[in-house]
Design a protein around this motif. Structure first.
Motif, PDB file in Angstrom:
ATOM      1  N   ALA A 294       0.811  -1.218   0.000  1.00  0.00           N
ATOM      2  CA  ALA A 294       0.000   0.000   0.000  1.00  0.00           C
ATOM      3  C   ALA A 294       0.845   1.269   0.000  1.00  0.00           C
ATOM      4  N   LEU A 295       2.168   1.145   0.069  1.00  0.00           N
ATOM      5  CA  LEU A 295       3.044   2.315   0.082  1.00  0.00           C
ATOM      6  C   LEU A 295       3.711   2.458  -1.285  1.00  0.00           C
ATOM      7  N   ALA A 296       3.450   3.557  -1.947  1.00  0.00           N
ATOM      8  CA  ALA A 296       4.062   3.833  -3.250  1.00  0.00           C
ATOM      9  C   ALA A 296       4.911   5.088  -3.119  1.00  0.00           C
ATOM     10  N   PRO A 297       6.245   4.987  -3.270  1.00  0.00           N
ATOM     11  CA  PRO A 297       7.106   6.161  -3.095  1.00  0.00           C
ATOM     12  C   PRO A 297       6.780   7.262  -4.094  1.00  0.00           C
ATOM     13  N   ALA A 298       6.872   8.510  -3.631  1.00  0.00           N
ATOM     14  CA  ALA A 298       6.707   9.676  -4.498  1.00  0.00           C
ATOM     15  C   ALA A 298       7.956  10.532  -4.323  1.00  0.00           C
ATOM     16  N   PRO A 299       9.052  10.176  -4.994  1.00  0.00           N
ATOM     17  CA  PRO A 299      10.318  10.873  -4.761  1.00  0.00           C
ATOM     18  C   PRO A 299      10.277  12.315  -5.248  1.00  0.00           C
ATOM     19  N   GLY A 300      10.997  13.138  -4.537  1.00  0.00           N
ATOM     20  CA  GLY A 300      11.125  14.541  -4.893  1.00  0.00           C
ATOM     21  C   GLY A 300      12.294  15.135  -4.131  1.00  0.00           C
ATOM     22  N   ARG A 301      12.571  16.380  -4.395  1.00  0.00           N
ATOM     23  CA  ARG A 301      13.678  17.042  -3.716  1.00  0.00           C
ATOM     24  C   ARG A 301      13.234  17.463  -2.316  1.00  0.00           C
ATOM     25  N   MET A 302      14.036  17.159  -1.302  1.00  0.00           N
ATOM     26  CA  MET A 302      13.679  17.511   0.068  1.00  0.00           C
ATOM     27  C   MET A 302      14.911  17.973   0.827  1.00  0.00           C
ATOM     28  N   ARG A 330      23.502  20.705  12.510  1.00  0.00           N
ATOM     29  CA  ARG A 330      22.983  21.530  11.416  1.00  0.00           C
ATOM     30  C   ARG A 330      23.495  21.047  10.068  1.00  0.00           C
ATOM     31  N   THR A 331      22.617  21.140   9.080  1.00  0.00           N
ATOM     32  CA  THR A 331      23.008  20.734   7.731  1.00  0.00           C
ATOM     33  C   THR A 331      22.223  21.543   6.711  1.00  0.00           C
ATOM     34  N   ARG A 332      22.834  21.776   5.529  1.00  0.00           N
ATOM     35  CA  ARG A 332      22.162  22.436   4.412  1.00  0.00           C
ATOM     36  C   ARG A 332      21.971  21.475   3.252  1.00  0.00           C
ATOM     37  N   LEU A 333      22.215  20.195   3.499  1.00  0.00           N
ATOM     38  CA  LEU A 333      22.115  19.202   2.430  1.00  0.00           C
ATOM     39  C   LEU A 333      20.663  18.892   2.092  1.00  0.00           C
ATOM     40  N   ALA A 334      20.463  18.489   0.833  1.00  0.00           N
ATOM     41  CA  ALA A 334      19.144  18.058   0.370  1.00  0.00           C
ATOM     42  C   ALA A 334      19.306  16.731  -0.363  1.00  0.00           C
ATOM     43  N   ILE A 335      18.263  15.905  -0.323  1.00  0.00           N
ATOM     44  CA  ILE A 335      18.298  14.607  -0.984  1.00  0.00           C
ATOM     45  C   ILE A 335      17.104  14.492  -1.928  1.00  0.00           C
ATOM     46  N   ARG A 336      17.155  13.479  -2.775  1.00  0.00           N
ATOM     47  CA  ARG A 336      16.026  13.167  -3.641  1.00  0.00           C
ATOM     48  C   ARG A 336      15.433  11.848  -3.163  1.00  0.00           C
ATOM     49  N   SER A 337      14.255  11.933  -2.565  1.00  0.00           N
ATOM     50  CA  SER A 337      13.593  10.746  -2.036  1.00  0.00           C
ATOM     51  C   SER A 337      12.161  11.112  -1.668  1.00  0.00           C
ATOM     52  N   ASP A 338      11.460  10.143  -1.085  1.00  0.00           N
ATOM     53  CA  ASP A 338      10.090  10.383  -0.618  1.00  0.00           C
ATOM     54  C   ASP A 338      10.147  10.972   0.793  1.00  0.00           C
ATOM     55  N   PRO A 339       9.675  12.193   1.019  1.00  0.00           N
ATOM     56  CA  PRO A 339       9.817  12.827   2.340  1.00  0.00           C
ATOM     57  C   PRO A 339       9.162  12.043   3.466  1.00  0.00           C
ATOM     58  N   ALA A 340       7.942  11.539   3.241  1.00  0.00           N
ATOM     59  CA  ALA A 340       7.225  10.845   4.318  1.00  0.00           C
ATOM     60  C   ALA A 340       7.923   9.545   4.702  1.00  0.00           C
ATOM     61  N   LEU A 341       8.390   8.789   3.713  1.00  0.00           N
ATOM     62  CA  LEU A 341       9.012   7.499   4.015  1.00  0.00           C
ATOM     63  C   LEU A 341      10.387   7.682   4.655  1.00  0.00           C
ATOM     64  N   VAL A 342      11.149   8.660   4.192  1.00  0.00           N
ATOM     65  CA  VAL A 342      12.450   8.929   4.817  1.00  0.00           C
ATOM     66  C   VAL A 342      12.262   9.366   6.268  1.00  0.00           C
ATOM     67  N   GLU A 343      11.235  10.181   6.524  1.00  0.00           N
ATOM     68  CA  GLU A 343      10.987  10.610   7.900  1.00  0.00           C
ATOM     69  C   GLU A 343      10.637   9.424   8.790  1.00  0.00           C
ATOM     70  N   ARG A 344       9.882   8.450   8.257  1.00  0.00           N
ATOM     71  CA  ARG A 344       9.568   7.256   9.046  1.00  0.00           C
ATOM     72  C   ARG A 344      10.824   6.457   9.358  1.00  0.00           C
ATOM     73  N   ILE A 345      11.724   6.347   8.386  1.00  0.00           N
ATOM     74  CA  ILE A 345      12.974   5.625   8.604  1.00  0.00           C
ATOM     75  C   ILE A 345      13.775   6.284   9.726  1.00  0.00           C
ATOM     76  N   VAL A 346      13.969   7.594   9.625  1.00  0.00           N
ATOM     77  CA  VAL A 346      14.776   8.306  10.624  1.00  0.00           C
ATOM     78  C   VAL A 346      14.100   8.245  11.994  1.00  0.00           C
TER      79      VAL A 346
END
Length: 596
Positions: A294-302, A330-346
């Motif tokens: 039921a989880l479909a990644p929606a990657p974007g810049r975050m 502190r960091t100024r880095l950005a990644i390309r991924s799904d924001p909601a799923l990456v937040e769950r991982i962290v």
């Protein structure tokens, strides 16, 4: 109106037969928990109640369990068929009702005059009911037959003390009992539907075999049945989240108001138990959604800075409760991924670090590694031996520990969910750990180049004329939720924080309540999915149009889908998932009021 039952009577009959069989199969566990609980209660109340009365009560408990033991042996000899199941279920329900009545009797005849011993009695009785929830809720009549006779007399007896404190305690126990009954009811319904679905799919497999279909098709049907059960759990998450959400808010309000030192340990125990239940429930739902696809990644810049800050803010109270320091680099880095799923991982990695760290702290940060960004969660916890590091990502596996870290609880799903989400996103996860020194978990995600100026994902909302509060105390908070219980619970919590609350079940009710308050609201807290197909976003927009003021808004929702997160993000409104952690709610509300 409840939806029509989609299962055939035959499938439901077999599901009920399995539930009754499960009762008899777990007789030894039920008896052990009952006898152990009775012994603990007598030990706790020794010297506070009549020894003869306690001995007679304990003898009745033993006699009831002995009778149920004979009933279990008769069940095994009879090996009853499908049509006799209901009769044997009634036999067991009689024993459960007698057992519940005996516990209710104990709360009356052995009620101690000492308030600390009263608290221990309450903990024992609620502990017996909650501890046996997974055993009794399997069959609804037996569950009600035990829980109601056990808890209602206790609540009445506490209320009969007559003073205000005991009246409040009786009221809170009544609310908790209602949520226990609701949760047991939902759990039973979920199990019944899962079993009925299993039998219907088994019937489908038999039919396919009778028509000489390939063995491969039969295997696919069985896998589809398993996935359907996971989808059922994922779909039921909103209904199960609602009572947990309201209960968490009520308990948080109680924690603020319970100033009596005799009751603080009880409230703290309830908070810890509820927190563990919420965490385990969230992990089970995440796992079910992953299994159901039921989880479909929606990657974007975050941008990572706001994400890391949100995770730290949401878990800082938990870390501080253990005396741990939770810091974000502190960091100024950005990644390309799904924001909601990456937040769950962290979030899972940080929660796991807090669980297995007793002193020191946790550091959360990110650094560039070639064309990737390494997100690090570093702790000073118990560490993991090298032979076990390959197993920690397995479902239901927990690192063996000693001392205080041996009682962390949980289901052993946090890291398993991290691995599955990382695979879904095609991200790599590494672990470096030394026993007794701590661990570092690292997630690699693709670097997003050409970063624009750093900003938060959710824009601050500026208020217009008439809204001047900068803290929760003294603010007018407008709450809209189609569940009246959730509105009451949210009102109780914000009231303990010193706010005035105007609540409603839809936008029209809310506007009327604000009119009665005769002032502009300083903050709106809205459920994302309201009744009749409306949304909290639309309710916030209507309220702002009616008042002519861009009131700061906060969304809460039991819908954890990626679509819900995108809707909130597109509207520029902060979204918190139910059940909402009170500390996270307070932090988000304060942040919006300060920025307004």
């Amino acid at each position: 109106m409840a939806a029509a039952n989609p299962f055939t009577p035959a499938a439901l009959a077999r599901a009920h037969a399995d539930q009754v069989a499960e009762l008899y199969a777990n007789w030894h566990r039920t008896s052990l928990s009952m006898l152990l609980g009775a012994a603990i209660l007598c030990l706790v109340l020794w010297g506070e109640a009549s020894p003869i009365g306690m001995a007679c009560w304990l003898a009745l408990i033993v006699a009831n369990q002995a009778w149920r033991g004979m009933l279990m042996r008769a069940w095994r000899r009879a090996r009853p068929g499908l049509h006799a199941t209901q009769r044997w279920g009634r036999y067991w329900t009689v024993g459960s009702t007698i057992g519940g009545a005996l516990w209710g009797l104990a709360s009356i005849v052995m009620f101690p005059p000492s308030q600390p011993h009263q608290a221990l009695l309450i903990v024992c009785l609620f502990g017996v009911v909650l501890g046996g929830l997974n055993l009794t809720a399997v069959y609804r009549p037996a569950f009600y037959g035990f829980a109601l006779p056990a808890l209602v007399p206790l609540i009445v007896r506490v209320a009969l003390e007559g003073d205000r404190v005991h009246g409040y305690i009786a009221f809170v126990m009544g609310v908790v009992m209602v949520f226990i009954l609701a949760f047991g009811h939902q759990l039973n319904a979920l199990l019944t539907r899962a079993l009925a679905m299993r039998y219907e799919n088994l019937d489908l497999i038999d039919e396919l075999r009778e028509k000489s279909r390939a063995a491969r098709e039969a295997q696919d049907a069985a896998e589809h049945a398993n996935r359907s059960k996971s989808q059922l759990l994922a779909a039921a998450s909103h209904d199960l989240r609602q009572p947990l959400h309201a209960l968490g808010l009520y308990v948080a309000a109680l924690a603020v108001r319970a100033t009596d030192p005799d009751w603080r340990p009880l409230v703290t125990s309830i908070q810890r138990g509820l927190g563990a239940l919420e965490a385990q429930f969230e992990q089970l739902l995440d796992l079910s959604r992953l299994e159901a696809g039921a989880l479909a990644p929606a990657p974007g810049r975050m941008v990572l800075a706001p994400l890391l800050a949100r995770v730290a803010d949401g878990l800082r109270a938990q870390a501080q409760a253990k005396g741990l320091d939770l810091r974000v680099v502190r960091t100024r880095l950005a990644i390309r991924s799904d924001p909601a799923l990456v937040e769950r991982i962290v979030r899972n990695l940080v929660a796991n670090a807090i669980r297995y760290t007793e002193r020191g702290g946790i550091v959360l940060g990110a650094r560039r590694r070639g064309s990737d960004v390494a997100i690090d969660v570093v702790d000073t916890g118990i560490g993991i031996a090298v032979p076990l590091q390959a197993r920690i990502f397995e479902e239901f596996y927990q690192v063996p520990a000693s001392g205080s870290s041996a009682a962390h609880g949980g289901l052993g799903l946090g890291l398993a969910i991290v691995r599955r989400l990382a695979r879904l996103l095609d991200h790599r996860v590494e672990v470096l750990s030394l026993p007794g020194r701590g661990s570092r978990f690292r997630v690699y995600a693709p670097l997003a180049r050409a970063a624009p100026p750093l900003r938060h994902e959710t824009a601050a909302v500026r208020t217009g004329e008439g809204a001047a509060a900068t803290t929760i105390r003294g603010a007018l908070v407008a709450v809209v939720d189609d569940d009246p219980c959730a509105v009451d619970a949210m009102s109780a919590l914000f009231t303990t924080w010193g706010a005035e609350v105007a609540g409603g079940t839809d936008a029209a009710d809310l506007i009327d309540a604000i009119g009665r308050a005769d002032r502009y609201p300083d903050l709106v807290v809205a459920d994302l999915r309201l009744g009749h197909g409306t949304s909290g976003i639309a309710a916030v927009s209507r309220l702002r149009d009616e008042l002519g003021v861009a009131v700061p808004a906060l969304l809460v929702s039991g819908d954890t889908s990626l679509a819900a997160a995108r809707d909130a993000r597109d509207a520029g409104i902060v979204l918190l998932s139910k059940p909402v952690v009170p500390a996270a709610l307070h932090a988000a509300a304060t942040s919006l009021l300060v920025r307004a």
